[in-house]
Design an enzyme around this catalytic site. Structure first.
Site, PDB file in Angstrom:
ATOM      1  CG  MET A  79      55.303  41.282  40.264  1.00 14.30           C
ATOM      2  SD  MET A  79      55.849  42.954  39.010  1.00 14.30           S
ATOM      3  CE  MET A  79      55.756  43.672  41.768  1.00 14.30           C
ATOM      4  CB  CYS A  80      47.595  39.362  39.626  1.00 12.83           C
ATOM      5  SG  CYS A  80      47.971  37.547  40.188  1.00 12.83           S
ATOM      6  CG  HIS A  81      49.180  40.095  33.696  1.00 18.85           C
ATOM      7  ND1 HIS A  81      50.488  38.845  33.894  1.00 18.85           N
ATOM      8  CD2 HIS A  81      50.414  40.589  32.421  1.00 18.85           C
ATOM      9  CE1 HIS A  81      51.555  38.839  33.131  1.00 18.85           C
ATOM     10  NE2 HIS A  81      51.071  40.039  32.940  1.00 18.85           N
ATOM     11  CG  MET A 114      48.398  34.176  40.492  1.00 21.14           C
ATOM     12  SD  MET A 114      49.608  32.972  41.887  1.00 21.14           S
ATOM     13  CE  MET A 114      49.065  33.620  43.610  1.00 21.14           C
ATOM     14  CD  GLU A 115      43.610  36.077  38.242  1.00 24.48           C
ATOM     15  OE1 GLU A 115      44.475  35.031  38.166  1.00 24.48           O
ATOM     16  OE2 GLU A 115      44.298  37.392  37.591  1.00 24.48           O
ATOM     17  CG  ASP A 170      34.713  39.648  59.402  1.00 26.70           C
ATOM     18  OD1 ASP A 170      35.279  40.398  60.445  1.00 26.70           O
ATOM     19  OD2 ASP A 170      34.065  40.480  58.684  1.00 26.70           O
TER      20      ASP A 170
END
Lengths: 181, 181, 181, 181, 181, 181
Positions: free
Chosen positions: A75-77, A111-112, A126
């Site tokens: 739902m992120c823009h 969120m980014e 990793d």
């Protein structure tokens, strides 16, 4: 008034309408840690080159993940990111990643920043997995923890305080990782 | 013999050559938690529908992220994922995501499981951020923690023990999040 | 004056130059239907949970596809989507998906809305294919049809009439939901 | 025995485990139509070059979308596609896209073929939208319809019957290409 | 004053902050060549249709790659591309691709134009590889060369001089492919 | 017999069917150069750290681009890449990138190696553009050239001769960049 989940509008998940919000400068900084074995940390500290390799790869992964956030979090823009900085702090059992994201846009970029931190830490995992694995191929010590938003600002102008120039940034967040409520 | 970072070969990061490894069934399960405010947890527990919305969105995000792992973690191989299960455990202050990934391939899928967990937790954060934010737009309580590989197997055949049927799975990992070395 | 294909300029496909167009609010709504067997519809209607699962997954797929439109349709511009709503209408033989997309941008978002509808319907198909398939693995009844743009607006301000509040929207398109085979 | 939704396992959407299925040759062909104005069809038929441009672009879009299916449809497996053919049939009011997908893999490729058809038709719409739009910017005639799986096969060996060599394939689906509104 | 690498700030790669730069019209044009065998060039020139196929596919690839630049070049910003034109010049031993990219944005689009040129030339190579390969499957003649930025502009308004109308554009760059230092 | 373009089958671009080809080990190595100003080369040579930063970023970009090849080159198959090595050679006016790609698959990986080389060189350009640009923002010296396939093999087993251990590899290709037919 009670708070509501803005992404959920009467039973339907949606992408919140930000059409009427202004394009203003916004900044968010997030931080998280990966817990590693002493052997891994020692190897990373030992050689300038190897350190460069592991962390340089994680840094590139973080910048790319910041840009890929609207694909990863449904739902992120799609926000026009105008700058990204990634820094690392090497402790005795941990490497911390700090990601700062800037935009001139209609909604915040925390969120980014969090996605960038997650990608950096996963990439470190990793890169060092051959040393972290035990004989059964499992990871008795390795974990990712303490992913938080350090700060978030918006305004017409903002001063970028650079992570590396501010060593005490995350003291308040790092004393304990238990939530304090 | 001392362990080496397999992704780093004399100063150069590379994608490890797995050409000679066999295509065998492999499974990995990872788990992580997001710490949330009691208000958020209460809201999620309250309504079947809202819970469905937040967690259903996070589940889809996890499955997509598992498949997108080689784009997010630069040195990861593109592995033909043959199955993904995502489950959630709602505690008093946390929601845990458990992601199980299966393949028939040349290398393990723990990075895929960890990436799925990270995407699930980030998506939950995004979905509930209007409730978690304080007045300044910051997140005093929210954090992601305790991301670990629960188990990893390979072999000709393996029994899938399903997360939901095994409630005690992560007890050992969850007592403390301090590494025990 | 005769109309021309704007994407084709003297024998060469190109991305139309919109540099001189204004950034104004724009909205498009599209709708389409998937024709399913009665058994599938009955199962979806029966359980709140299963319905939630199929449609919640399709809704997330639609929002992600709206954002991915410039990758799927080669000559589409990358438009900063500011909001997406996805709704479903369950008939006797069909499920309809309605996707509304908003932007403040230089060009319309009808292709984004149509792409969101297509992804929602394809995802429903994928989720129910075990019930729709006959013994030979084929799909005698399943089809996608009636994908249309319902409305398109631009202006300085616009009122969002929400799909669910406007039951008569698609009357013209929805005279019958019985497939004509 | 009653059929179940395989993607939904006791209330949880998941990616179905195909680890134990064999890698065998598989083929699926899907077809769909876009209804266009007579003016658009005439323009496309008129010039060899323009036809090439619109349809060549749609063909490339279809092949890319086939490969992108596991990103667009959340629960789809990443299948090693071994071949894709895209063909078009130009009627009086419609263009039909037929997409044939082949693999040697563990699960069928009908969702890939359907996704390719959808991308081809959406791309045609995008390429001709300047001619299809009325003065208000809306699309009174344009629609996508009749997206179906034509056939699906699996086996040790299969004969590829090429769309263009088999004109009667879709007779049942193509009785009329006039839209019934 | 000595020039510095802006993407490297005291030992750390980052995405340069362009928050304070204005959104102005910007244009960049790049060009590059693929060297092919005479047989390939002859085949491409011979048939209008085949030429259309190879170059139409390369043109679509170029437009898509322009949009995908921030995924391919890690430190590139996501710029709202407002227009892309791709043209080809067929010589005796070469095909040249010219890509013009426009934006109204905060930073230049030369990397986007260069990425578009690269994708076009790589796609041509892929399309003609059956003719270019020798018996051992190698490419004795094929190479990509001379990829350059032809021009770059910014300003409030700019006149788009179209590649095809300006045959002498790249004379200066094409006399020799040896750099002139 | 005259060679034909395998990607073009009677006027239609398609993804060539490789269903019947064997999964065998395959290797391809490609090389290309970016021509830079002496000042840029000097700066890159000067500091261990800066060199690490520019080239480490280009190396990561190359590995990611190798995996992204089927998205960038439309008719390429999705091949399960089993290993990637990227190396650089710094000359007086150039940096060369050498990319070696390995798979166990149904078709060769030369397009993957070429795409990796292109991404590495474009990333170097992006990283040093502040030094390469003249006052008008243009690039009088910078160019990419000499992108070639160095070697291609297939077989049951192959010996990986590592780029760094074989300094004379590309002598034959580098004497002149004029094709010799």
């Amino acid at each position: 008034m009670e708070k509501q989940f803005t992404h959920i509008d009467e039973d339907r998940v949606h992408m919140v309408d930000v059409s009427e919000k202004d394009d203003v400068p916004r900044l968010a900084r997030a931080r998280g840690e990966i817990v590693l074995s002493e052997e891994t940390i020692r190897k990373i500290k030992a050689g300038n080159v190897e350190k460069g390799n592991v962390l340089a790869t994680a840094r590139v992964a973080a910048v790319l993940a910041v840009k890929k956030t609207p694909e990863i979090i449904p739902m992120c823009h799609l926000i026009p990111i105008t700058g990204v900085d990634v820094d690392f702090e090497i402790g005795n059992w941990t490497i911390a990643a700090v990601v700062e994201v800037r935009t001139v846009g209609k909604t915040g970029v925390e969120m980014e920043a969090l996605t960038g931190v997650s990608a950096a830490l996963l990439t470190i995992w990793d890169m060092v997995k051959s040393v972290e694995k035990d004989e059964s191929g499992n990871y008795p010590n390795t974990s990712i923890r303490n992913i938080r938003v350090l700060e978030k600002h918006k305004g017409k102008h903002f001063v970028t305080i650079h992570p590396t120039e501010n060593e005490s940034i995350d003291v308040d967040f790092d004393v304990t990782d238990k939530p304090d409520y």
